[in-house]
Design a protein around this motif. Structure first.
Motif, PDB file in Angstrom:
ATOM      1  N   UNK A   1      16.584 -40.245 110.471  1.00 46.19           N
ATOM      2  CA  UNK A   1      16.443 -39.658 109.128  1.00 46.19           C
ATOM      3  C   UNK A   1      15.867 -40.697 108.155  1.00 46.19           C
TER       4      UNK A   1
ATOM      5  N   UNK B   1      16.547 -45.016 103.954  1.00 43.13           N
ATOM      6  CA  UNK B   1      17.875 -45.611 103.720  1.00 43.13           C
ATOM      7  C   UNK B   1      18.849 -45.188 104.808  1.00 43.13           C
TER       8      UNK B   1
ATOM      9  N   UNK C   1      25.868 -37.135 107.669  1.00 43.76           N
ATOM     10  CA  UNK C   1      25.155 -35.945 108.168  1.00 43.76           C
ATOM     11  C   UNK C   1      26.051 -34.755 107.857  1.00 43.76           C
TER      12      UNK C   1
ATOM     13  N   UNK D   1      20.885 -40.727 112.228  1.00 47.47           N
ATOM     14  CA  UNK D   1      20.779 -41.249 110.861  1.00 47.47           C
ATOM     15  C   UNK D   1      19.588 -42.178 110.713  1.00 47.47           C
TER      16      UNK D   1
ATOM     17  N   UNK E   1      15.729 -39.105  97.910  1.00 46.40           N
ATOM     18  CA  UNK E   1      14.572 -38.197  97.846  1.00 46.40           C
ATOM     19  C   UNK E   1      14.533 -37.359  96.578  1.00 46.40           C
TER      20      UNK E   1
ATOM     21  N   UNK F   1      18.619 -48.900  94.805  1.00 43.43           N
ATOM     22  CA  UNK F   1      18.090 -47.546  95.046  1.00 43.43           C
ATOM     23  C   UNK F   1      18.165 -46.647  93.805  1.00 43.43           C
TER      24      UNK F   1
ATOM     25  N   UNK G   1      11.473 -32.461 104.414  1.00 42.27           N
ATOM     26  CA  UNK G   1      10.914 -31.628 103.331  1.00 42.27           C
ATOM     27  C   UNK G   1      11.168 -32.267 101.974  1.00 42.27           C
ATOM     28  N   UNK G   2      12.386 -32.796 101.818  1.00 42.29           N
ATOM     29  CA  UNK G   2      12.723 -33.447 100.540  1.00 42.29           C
ATOM     30  C   UNK G   2      11.843 -34.670 100.296  1.00 42.29           C
ATOM     31  N   UNK G   3      11.361 -35.263 101.386  1.00 44.79           N
ATOM     32  CA  UNK G   3      10.455 -36.422 101.250  1.00 44.79           C
ATOM     33  C   UNK G   3       9.019 -35.971 100.997  1.00 44.79           C
TER      34      UNK G   3
ATOM     35  N   UNK H   1      26.315 -37.438 102.896  1.00 45.07           N
ATOM     36  CA  UNK H   1      24.936 -36.935 102.940  1.00 45.07           C
ATOM     37  C   UNK H   1      24.288 -37.141 101.575  1.00 45.07           C
TER      38      UNK H   1
ATOM     39  N   UNK I   1      17.674 -29.076 112.091  1.00 40.71           N
ATOM     40  CA  UNK I   1      17.478 -28.422 110.789  1.00 40.71           C
ATOM     41  C   UNK I   1      17.761 -29.403 109.648  1.00 40.71           C
ATOM     42  N   UNK I   2      18.760 -30.261 109.850  1.00 41.60           N
ATOM     43  CA  UNK I   2      19.068 -31.264 108.826  1.00 41.60           C
ATOM     44  C   UNK I   2      17.882 -32.206 108.632  1.00 41.60           C
TER      45      UNK I   2
ATOM     46  N   UNK J   1      11.419 -46.278  91.733  1.00 45.32           N
ATOM     47  CA  UNK J   1      11.890 -44.892  91.648  1.00 45.32           C
ATOM     48  C   UNK J   1      11.874 -44.342  93.072  1.00 45.32           C
ATOM     49  N   UNK J   2      13.048 -44.285  93.678  1.00 43.80           N
ATOM     50  CA  UNK J   2      13.105 -43.922  95.092  1.00 43.80           C
ATOM     51  C   UNK J   2      12.642 -42.488  95.352  1.00 43.80           C
ATOM     52  N   UNK J   3      12.723 -41.652  94.302  1.00 46.88           N
ATOM     53  CA  UNK J   3      12.292 -40.266  94.491  1.00 46.88           C
ATOM     54  C   UNK J   3      10.765 -40.207  94.635  1.00 46.88           C
TER      55      UNK J   3
ATOM     56  N   UNK K   1      15.085 -30.702 106.863  1.00 46.47           N
ATOM     57  CA  UNK K   1      15.407 -30.633 105.424  1.00 46.47           C
ATOM     58  C   UNK K   1      15.154 -31.980 104.747  1.00 46.47           C
ATOM     59  N   UNK K   2      15.624 -33.051 105.371  1.00 42.70           N
ATOM     60  CA  UNK K   2      15.410 -34.381 104.781  1.00 42.70           C
ATOM     61  C   UNK K   2      13.906 -34.689 104.685  1.00 42.70           C
TER      62      UNK K   2
END
Lengths: 308, 467
Positions: free
Chosen positions: A142, A75, A82, A139, B250, A49, A97-99, B243, A90-91, A67-69, A94-95
């Motif tokens: 997620x 994962x 968490x 998880x 990401x 990763x 959105x980051x994706x 976390x 909300x978590x 490049x995982x980003x 957020x995850x």
């Protein structure tokens, strides 16, 4: 698409966590990363990763360094993570959105996975208010939220009750049907046998066996013999040089050198007029191979020679 | 880009922190404390203030021609052992009744013994004064009651000043100088001191400047210590709860720390805005009813102390402009980012929340050192304006660990030149950039570290490796 891991080496100080790891996943399906505790599986996953720097080697996804980003990778970490005090919805948002997911797509995906994983009723709860099993489901949600092409599951089934383990298995099957690439580490050999075509077995940073599971088993040959009869057959077995490995109400277990020896034993039992209840000749299970490999570290026919 | 996604991290961290009970309770408690402090500062001086007793000054026809403040002493037993002809009848105007004790009737020693003990035990505002020849002129010895509830030393000296003046005039008259010449001899002589051609600040102004420095540096120190630790706590929580591993599928590690540091900065600014706004509302809402209004000139005052402080406040804040506030905020933000980055690095260096307190000790000590460097140089009266040679204060303004505490009060009170300020801010900004580069290089190597905390020397090894 393909994933190529080539000559990866990872050191912590003077200690080699991974001495040399190479494998390839050329088509969709589940690839198993097996090993005892401390074998280097989680380190291998983190190196793949890109979370941990490697000493040598390459990890290529579709021919380019992974490049995982940038890529869509899901994962599920071995040690679940968490935010304990935050609302789980909300978590997950957020995850998502980051994706790079849109708000609508994130909401739809969360709705789907919460319903699929049967955690919808916990939407407004904090993570620390959920049971361990339910945290694990969140998880997994997620990890799957962005519908990743490459999914890495580190011990996904550990700690789950049979009902939830079946739920997880059905989701993994869905991912296979959707042509996803899955890397899974597990201690549950029956689960691995259920899903995986290709495996790597690691022990203390070394790869001790790797290859196609069916080929590995074929390499062993059908050498596991179980015999159950209404009379004691041990004197006949000893004539052929066979020693019993174990005896149970299911019969006597032998390890034979070849199928021919088993046939000879069957002939002698029939000639002696003994009534057979069970005569089963089969390939070794993954569990047996695993115990043998990480216990001895010897080379097995059919699998790639990795020991030493 | 290595920091892609920092906005999401910042937004999420900011919202979650602001929604947390600890932030809400902390902010409400701080607002309440500030409101109480402002109310006390506003109302206490007025509540404790005693209106001075005024006495009319009458002309020969009995018309009031002026008013003077009455003295606290109401009765004076006077024993004049000199040959001077002293007339203290005018003290009546100041509310003091004088009873002269005849000389010769009783010996001085006996008189003193009697009246000193009588006055000491008295429950009225009475004093006993002995005027006698001394080696180089005369002396006045005054005895007051034991309790200071009625009269204190200041009250006695107020009366003594008048008596001293009367005696000086009587002495001159005895020497043959007439009253007109005495008036000329006592003509007012204006005196002043200057520094480099400019009038220096008064002692009151110095005290006001000192108080402002202490208040601002204490406030900024508290904000930096309390809110700076949000970054380390957030990162340590993400590490210990695992976390972080999910986040790193990401975003890059640098995006995490950038997002967290900026979120902490936004949180502290919001907190400052809330507490500051509420305090300002309390300040302006109550000012007209109390001392603050009188001191700031919002309402008229007749209190000489308030008038004096009001005048000096104008001097202290002569250079205060909206631009000063912008500069103060800039310096504070640079300082906060500097300490917050250190805090983030500390959060990444531990694997367990329990280790955070121990790991945070060095940064707390560094911040405390910076704060005390500012605080004590002010407290010890080492302000450069007082002697122009205070090297410690100058160092405090240039060092990045202390400049966030030392510069804001200096900007507010105009105690720093433009050049010195520009250099100080440039040094702080440069250190911030250098440190951010260090953090960027080291952070991604320690972010997934598990086990014992990463020590500073290990970080430098990682930096070497990263090169």
């Amino acid at each position: 698409m393909s994933l190529h891991v080539e000559n990866v080496r990872k050191k912590y100080g003077d200690y080699y966590a991974i001495k040399k790891l190479s494998f390839a996943i050329e088509r969709p399906g589940v690839f198993a990363l097996l090993g005892t505790n401390g074998a280097g599986k989680t380190t291998a996953i983190r190196v793949i990763l890109g979370m941990l720097a490697k000493e040598t080697g390459t990890v290529l996804w579709n021919g380019r360094p992974l490049d995982v980003v940038r890529e869509n990778v899901g994962y599920l970490a071995e040690e679940r993570g968490l935010y304990p005090k935050y609302n789980i919805i909300e978590q997950l948002k957020h995850f998502a959105e980051l994706k790079g997911m849109s708000k609508q797509a994130a909401n739809d995906s969360i709705d789907y996975w919460f319903a699929r994983l049967k955690v919808d009723e916990y939407r407004k709860k904090r993570a620390d208010q959920l049971s361990k099993g339910n945290q694990q489901k969140v998880q997994l949600a997620a990890a799957l939220i962005s519908d990743p092409e490459l999914l890495i599951l580190d011990e996904p089934m550990s700690g789950l009750d049979p009902v939830n383990a079946d739920l997880f298995k059905s989701i993994i099957r869905e991912q296979i049907d959707k042509n996803k690439y899955v890397i899974m580490s597990s201690h549950q050999m029956s689960t691995v046998e259920e899903f995986c075509e290709n495996i790597v077995i690691m022990s203390k940073g070394n790869v001790v066996l790797q290859g196609n599971l069916n080929e590995i088993k074929r390499g062993y040959g059908r050498v596991n013999l179980t015999v159950k009869a209404d009379t004691n057959i041990m004197p006949i077995a000893k004539e052929l040089g066979l020693e019993s490995l174990s005896q149970s109400p299911n019969g006597i277990d032998f390890k034979v050198k070849s199928e021919q020896v088993a046939q000879e034993l069957l002939g002698k039992i029939v000639s002696a007029g003994i009534t057979l209840v069970k005569f089963e000749l089969r390939e070794p299970s993954l569990h047996e191979i695993f115990v043998e490999k990480v216990g001895e570290g010897v080379v097995i026919k059919g699998g790639e020679d990795c020991a030493g | 880009m290595r920091v892609k996604g920092w906005q999401n991290v910042m937004k999420f961290s900011f919202i979650q922190t602001v929604k947390s009970k600890s932030f809400l309770i902390g902010t409400i408690v701080t607002m309440t404390i500030f409101a109480i402090m402002i109310a006390l500062a506003n109302f206490l001086p007025v509540m404790l203030r005693e209106d001075p007793e005024m006495k009319d000054v009458l002309d020969d026809d009995g018309n009031v021609i002026a008013q003077v403040e009455a003295l606290k002493v109401k009765k004076m037993y006077l024993f004049n052992a000199t040959e001077l002809e002293l007339d203290f009848a005018y003290l009546e105007t100041f509310g003091v009744e004088t009873e002269s004790l005849a000389k010769g009737e009783i010996i001085q020693e006996k008189i003193e013994k009697t009246y000193i003990s009588q006055v000491a035990e008295s429950e009225e505002a009475a004093v006993f004064a002995v005027i006698e020849p001394a080696e180089q002129g005369y002396s006045i010895r005054m005895s007051r009651p034991e309790s200071t509830d009625l009269i204190n030393n200041t009250d006695c000296f107020a009366l003594l000043n008048l008596m001293e003046s009367t005696m000086r005039n009587a002495n001159l008259i005895q020497l043959g100088i007439d009253e007109a010449d005495i008036g000329k001899a006592n003509a007012y002589i204006a005196t002043s001191v200057n520094v480099n051609g400019e009038e220096p600040r008064s002692e009151i102004a110095e005290v006001i400047g000192m108080v402002i420095t202490m208040l601002v540096s204490i406030t900024f120190f508290t904000l930096i210590i309390v809110y700076g630790q949000l970054t380390s706590q957030a990162i340590a929580t993400e590490k210990s709860s695992r976390v972080m591993e999910l986040l790193l599928t990401s975003i890059q590690p640098l995006a995490v720390i950038v997002g967290k540091v900026l979120a902490s900065t936004l949180v502290v600014l919001l907190s400052m805005a809330l507490v500051g706004g509420f305090s300002a509302a309390v300040f302006f809402g109550t000012a007209q009813f109390g001392a603050i209004g009188e001191i700031t000139g919002m309402v008229e005052t007749t209190d000489p102390v308030f008038m004096s402080v009001s005048e000096e406040l104008g001097t202290v804040f002569a250079g205060f402009t909206p631009f000063s506030v912008v500069l103060v905020l800039l310096v504070f933000m640079l300082g906060f980012l500097f300490f917050s980055l250190i805090s983030g690095l500390i959060g990444a260096s531990v694997s367990k929340i329990e280790d955070l307190q121990t790991a945070s000790q060095p940064i707390n000590l560094i911040a405390a050192l910076g704060f005390y460097l500012t605080y004590f140089t002010t407290f010890m009266g080492l302000n450069p304006d007082s002697d122009g040679t205070n090297i410690v204060t100058k160092i405090a303004r240039y060092l990045p660990i202390s400049s966030p505490f030392a510069l804001p009060p200096a900007i507010l009170t105009g105690d720093i030149s433009g050049g010195e300020l520009a250099v100080s801010i440039a040094v702080l900004a440069a250190c911030l950039v250098v440190f951010a580069i260090f953090v960027a290089k080291v952070y991604e190597h320690i972010i997934l570290h598990n086990g014992d905390r990463v020590k500073i020397k290990d970080m430098f090894k990682l930096l070497k490796k990263a090169k």
